[in-house]
Scaffold this active site. Structure first.
Site, mmCIF file in Angstrom:
data_model
loop_
_atom_site.group_PDB
_atom_site.id
_atom_site.type_symbol
_atom_site.label_atom_id
_atom_site.label_comp_id
_atom_site.label_asym_id
_atom_site.label_seq_id
_atom_site.Cartn_x
_atom_site.Cartn_y
_atom_site.Cartn_z
ATOM 1 C CG ASP A 110 -1.927 0.649 1.115
ATOM 2 O OD1 ASP A 110 -2.612 1.088 0.173
ATOM 3 O OD2 ASP A 110 -3.017 0.757 2.217
ATOM 4 C CD GLU B 247 -11.896 1.642 3.767
ATOM 5 O OE1 GLU B 247 -10.765 1.657 2.975
ATOM 6 O OE2 GLU B 247 -11.955 1.769 4.958
ATOM 7 C CD GLU C 199 -5.989 5.458 1.175
ATOM 8 O OE1 GLU C 199 -6.505 6.616 1.366
ATOM 9 O OE2 GLU C 199 -5.641 4.662 1.835
HETATM 10 O O1 KIV Z 1 -4.748 -0.281 4.876
HETATM 11 C C1 KIV Z 1 -5.378 -1.237 4.523
HETATM 12 O O2 KIV Z 1 -5.652 -1.908 5.386
HETATM 13 C C2 KIV Z 1 -6.600 -0.897 3.387
HETATM 14 C C3 KIV Z 1 -7.734 -2.028 3.334
HETATM 15 C C4 KIV Z 1 -8.615 -1.698 4.492
HETATM 16 C C5 KIV Z 1 -8.266 -1.882 2.211
HETATM 17 O O3 KIV Z 1 -6.574 -0.009 2.696
#
Ligand code: KIV
Length: 277
Positions: free
Chosen positions: A84, A182, A116
Site C-alpha cells: 500500500d 470501501e 488511494e
Molecule cells: O490499509 C488497509 O488495510 C486498506 C484496506 C482496508 C483496504 O487499505
C-alpha cells in the site's frame, strides 16, 4: 512448489470465484492468512493503526511500509503481495510515484501496489507503464481523512454515486488491474462492479463485489480501539490473549512457572562434579 498469483491472473478472476484478500504485516500474519487460503495479502497502511500505534494512517512512511512488505513477501508462497503506497508517497509528482512504486517491487518484494483515490491518474498510468501493477481504492479513502472529516460511508447520494462510478472508470482506463471499494452502499458497489471489466474488492461495500478484504486484526479480534460496522470478527483473540498473558504473569509471580518440564537439569555425574568444584 506453489507459484505466487500474479496481478493479471487476479484480474482474470472477474465474475469468477470470489477473491479473498486479507491484510498482513509480518511473517506471522502472512503465514496465517496464506494458510487460510487468502488470494491476496495486502500490506495495508492500516499498519499505522493496528501495528504501529498511530491514531490514523497519515504518519506511515515508505520505510515503515517497505520494512513490513519485505517480511510478508519473504513469507508468501502462493498469494499475490500488494504493498500500500503511504500518504505523501505518490502525490508530489509522477516521478515520485513511479520511484516509490518501483521500490515496493524491487526492495519490498511486492508484486503490485495499491494507491488511494482517483486524483493521480497520470501516476497510475506511469506506474503501469513501468511494470508496476496498480490496485485502485475509492470510496472511503483514509489518507483523505482530513478532507472527508472522519471514517464514514461515502457515495450515499445519487450524485456522489455517479462521481464514484466515474472515478472507478477513470482508474480502470488508467490501467488499474483491480479496485478496492470501501464503505459505500451495496447498490453503488454492485453498479460499479457491473460496469467495470476489472474485479472490485469490497470492504463495507456489500456482497455484490468480486471479492472482499478485511484487516486481519479486525477478523481475529485483535484491535479494539473501534470496530467499523462492516467488520465481522471471526474470533476474539484479543481477550483470549489477555487471559493467557494474565495467567503467565500470575504464574511467574506465584512460582507456578517454569515447572520441571520447562527446565534443563545437569546429569547426576555433572552435578557431583559441580559440587566438588
Ligand atoms: O490499509 C488497509 O488495510 C486498506 C484496506 C482496508 C483496504 O487499505
Amino acid at each position: 512448489m506453489a507459484r505466487q498469483l500474479t496481478a493479471p491472473e487476479l484480474a482474470a478472476r472477474k465474475g469468477g470465484d470470489k477473491i479473498a484478500m486479507l491484510t498482513a504485516y509480518d511473517a506471522a500474519t502472512a503465514t496465517l492468512a496464506e494458510r487460510a487460503g487468502a488470494d491476496v495479502l495486502l500490506v495495508g497502511d492500516s499498519l499505522g493503526m493496528v501495528v504501529l500505534g498511530y491514531e490514523d494512517t497519515l504518519s506511515v512512511t515508505m520505510e515503515d511500509m517497505l520494512h513490513h512488505t519485505k517480511a510478508v513477501a519473504r513469507t508468501a508462497k502462493s498469494a499475490l503481495v500488494v504493498g500500500d503506497m503511504p500518504f505523501g508517497s505518490y502525490a508530489v509528482s509522477v516521478e515520485q510515484a513511479v520511484e516509490n512504486g518501483l521500490r515496493f517491487l524491487a526492495e519490498g518484494g511486492a508484486r503490485a501496489v495499491k494507491l488511494e483515490g482517483a486524483k493521480h491518474l497520470e501516476a497510475v498510468r506511469a506506474l503501469a507503464r513501468a511494470g508496476v501493477p496498480v490496485m485502485g481504492h475509492v470510496g472511503l479513502t483514509p489518507q483523505r481523512l482530513a478532507e472527508i472529516g472522519g471514517f464514514k460511508a461515502q457515495a450515499r447520494s445519487a450524485e456522489a454515486a455517479r462521481v464514484l462510478l466515474q472515478e472507478a472508470r477513470d482508474l480502470e482506463r488508467a490501467g488499474c488491474f483491480s479496485l478496492v471499494l470501501e464503505a459505500v452502499p451495496s447498490e453503488v458497489a454492485e453498479l460499479v462492479t457491473s460496469r467495470l471489466d476489472i474485479p472490485t474488492i469490497g470492504i463495507g461495500a456489500g456482497p455484490g463485489c468480486d471479492g472482499q478484504v478485511l484487516v486481519i486484526h479486525d477478523v481475529l479480534g485483535l484491535f479494539d480501539r473501534f470496530t467499523p460496522r462492516f467488520v465481522k470478527r471471526y474470533a476474539e483473540l484479543g481477550s483470549a490473549s489477555a487471559e493467557a498473558l494474565a495467567a503467565y504473569v500470575k504464574d511467574v509471580r506465584q512460582g507456578g512457572f517454569p515447572g520441571p518440564e520447562h527446565e534443563f537439569r545437569l546429569s547426576g555425574e555433572e552435578r557431583e562434579k559441580l559440587e566438588e568444584l
